[in-house]
Design a protein around this motif. Structure first.
Motif, PDB file in Angstrom:
ATOM      1  N   GLU A  73      30.906  39.359  43.143  1.00 28.77           N
ATOM      2  CA  GLU A  73      30.605  40.478  42.251  1.00 28.77           C
ATOM      3  C   GLU A  73      30.296  41.722  43.083  1.00 28.77           C
ATOM      4  OE1 GLU A  73      31.214  41.778  39.759  1.00 28.77           O
ATOM      5  OE2 GLU A  73      29.672  41.895  38.222  1.00 28.77           O
ATOM      6  N   SER A 107      39.994  32.831  40.005  1.00 31.62           N
ATOM      7  CA  SER A 107      38.698  32.232  40.346  1.00 31.62           C
ATOM      8  C   SER A 107      38.096  31.514  39.153  1.00 31.62           C
ATOM      9  CB  SER A 107      37.755  33.351  40.793  1.00 31.62           C
ATOM     10  OG  SER A 107      36.420  32.900  40.812  1.00 31.62           O
ATOM     11  N   HIS A 109      35.417  32.134  38.179  1.00 30.03           N
ATOM     12  CA  HIS A 109      34.621  33.157  37.487  1.00 30.03           C
ATOM     13  C   HIS A 109      35.420  33.884  36.394  1.00 30.03           C
ATOM     14  CE1 HIS A 109      31.221  32.323  39.961  1.00 30.03           C
ATOM     15  NE2 HIS A 109      32.026  32.304  41.011  1.00 30.03           N
ATOM     16  N   GLY A 112      33.797  31.811  33.761  1.00 33.62           N
ATOM     17  CA  GLY A 112      32.431  31.436  34.128  1.00 33.62           C
ATOM     18  C   GLY A 112      31.441  31.389  32.990  1.00 33.62           C
ATOM     19  N   ASP A 129      32.645  36.133  33.880  1.00 37.84           N
ATOM     20  CA  ASP A 129      31.177  36.204  33.965  1.00 37.84           C
ATOM     21  C   ASP A 129      30.678  37.421  34.734  1.00 37.84           C
ATOM     22  OD1 ASP A 129      31.649  35.598  36.665  1.00 37.84           O
ATOM     23  OD2 ASP A 129      31.212  33.468  36.419  1.00 37.84           O
ATOM     24  N   SER A 130      31.593  38.330  35.118  1.00 36.67           N
ATOM     25  CA  SER A 130      31.230  39.436  36.013  1.00 36.67           C
ATOM     26  C   SER A 130      32.418  40.401  36.061  1.00 36.67           C
ATOM     27  CB  SER A 130      30.982  38.876  37.414  1.00 36.67           C
ATOM     28  OG  SER A 130      32.066  38.001  37.774  1.00 36.67           O
ATOM     29  N   GLY A 133      34.946  38.535  37.933  1.00 37.67           N
ATOM     30  CA  GLY A 133      35.691  37.588  37.093  1.00 37.67           C
ATOM     31  C   GLY A 133      36.705  38.307  36.214  1.00 37.67           C
ATOM     32  N   GLY A 250      29.589  29.688  35.639  1.00 36.49           N
ATOM     33  CA  GLY A 250      29.636  30.728  36.683  1.00 36.49           C
ATOM     34  C   GLY A 250      28.412  30.804  37.568  1.00 36.49           C
ATOM     35  N   PHE A 253      26.636  34.138  39.167  1.00 37.54           N
ATOM     36  CA  PHE A 253      27.452  35.309  38.806  1.00 37.54           C
ATOM     37  C   PHE A 253      27.107  35.834  37.412  1.00 37.54           C
ATOM     38  CE2 PHE A 253      31.131  35.906  41.832  1.00 37.54           C
ATOM     39  CZ  PHE A 253      30.624  35.075  42.826  1.00 37.54           C
TER      40      PHE A 253
END
Ligand code: 15L
Length: 274
Positions: A73, A107, A109, A112, A129-130, A133, A250, A253
């Motif tokens: 992140e 990923s 993520h 996530g 999740d970010s 992500g 995640g 994250f």
């Protein structure tokens, strides 16, 4: 022998992959950072955020393994430059140069915000999740566009965590050994029938959160399972870890945001009216 361009080649995943693929492909390595070359490797430095650099490094490659970009992140301007603009430059420079095959390092993520008690496959809708992500979801969807519109062969790997051994409890579910990851990459480079695929870059972990049947359909047979390390990993876990990091796949994250409260994403439980 095929020539494979690896972007982000100086990073952790790139270093594992280069070691595993040595002698099987001509490895052309690109990174904004200096790359320490092993025998048989060629370096072509470049900044993925600069289209001119990408046009130069991509030329005449048989396939691209796009690992480059911001790997965790980060602030929006970094993510925008390296992961959004950078990813676009890779796909567009590949199209211009007639390079048909791209393996994209997505990923875990990208998904996530699924919970650890959910098993997800390649068909679930993304739940990033970010910002990181989210940039991976962007890369996957860019791959879908370039596959449908320009006939490119795109292999998106939602990578868990590439390492010699799983580092903690969460990684027991998402770990991928270097040799399993290399096996997956070889499928992405060699399989004749790839158009647009999403697979999970994880070993055959007993505690996996993923139904990786799409990778298995393409021939993936992971040799490793994080369970072999579980007792040692769990013995090292310290109490006091923020329990919210275990609420979603995640991990940390989901918390990496100012004022973030990941419990907002949990399904609402309706209170009974009295
Ligand atoms: C990732 O996508 C990151 O690139 C890596 O640094 C790890 O944080 C990994 O996920 C993970 O979830 O363990």
């Amino acid at each position: 022998m095929k020539t494979i361009l690896i972007t982000g080649a100086a990073g952790g995943v790139g270093t594992h992959l280069r070691r595993e693929l040595a002698g099987q492909y001509n490895l052309r390595l690109s990174d904004i950072r200096p790359v320490k070359l092993a025998a048989g490797e060629i370096s072509m430095p470049g900044d993925i955020a600069r289209m001119a650099d990408m046009r130069r490094v991509i030329r005449d490659a048989d396939a691209i393994v796009h690992l480059g970009g911001f790997a965790v992140e980060g602030p929006w301007d970094m993510i925008l430059r390296a992961n959004i603009a950078g990813c676009y430059n890779i796909f567009e420079a590949a199209r211009e140069n007639g390079v048909k095959r791209i393996l994209f390092a997505s990923s875990n993520h990208a998904t996530g915000f699924y919970r650890p008690d959910q098993t997800i496959d390649h068909r679930v809708y993304p739940k990033p999740d970010s910002r990181y992500g989210l940039s991976k979801v962007f890369g996957e969807q860019l791959g879908s566009l370039y596959s449908d519109k320009y006939g490119m062969q795109v292999f998106c790997m939602r990578i868990g965590n590439v390492n010699f051994a799983p580092a903690d409890k969460r990684r027991l579910s998402i770990w991928v050994s270097p040799r399993d990851f290399a096996q997956l990459v070889k499928i992405g480079v060699e399989h004749p029938e790839i158009r647009f695929e999403i697979v999970y870059g994880v070993s055959g972990n007993q505690r996996s959160w993923y139904d990786n049947s799409n990778a298995e359909r393409l021939g993936y047979r992971p040799q490793d399972d994080a369970e072999a390390y579980a007792a040692a990993v769990l013995a090292k876990e310290r109490p006091g870890v923020d329990p919210r990091t275990e609420t979603f796949q995640g991990g940390t994250f989901v918390l990496a945001e100012i004022g973030g409260d990941p419990s907002r994403a949990l399904p609402k439980i309706r209170k009974k009216k009295r």
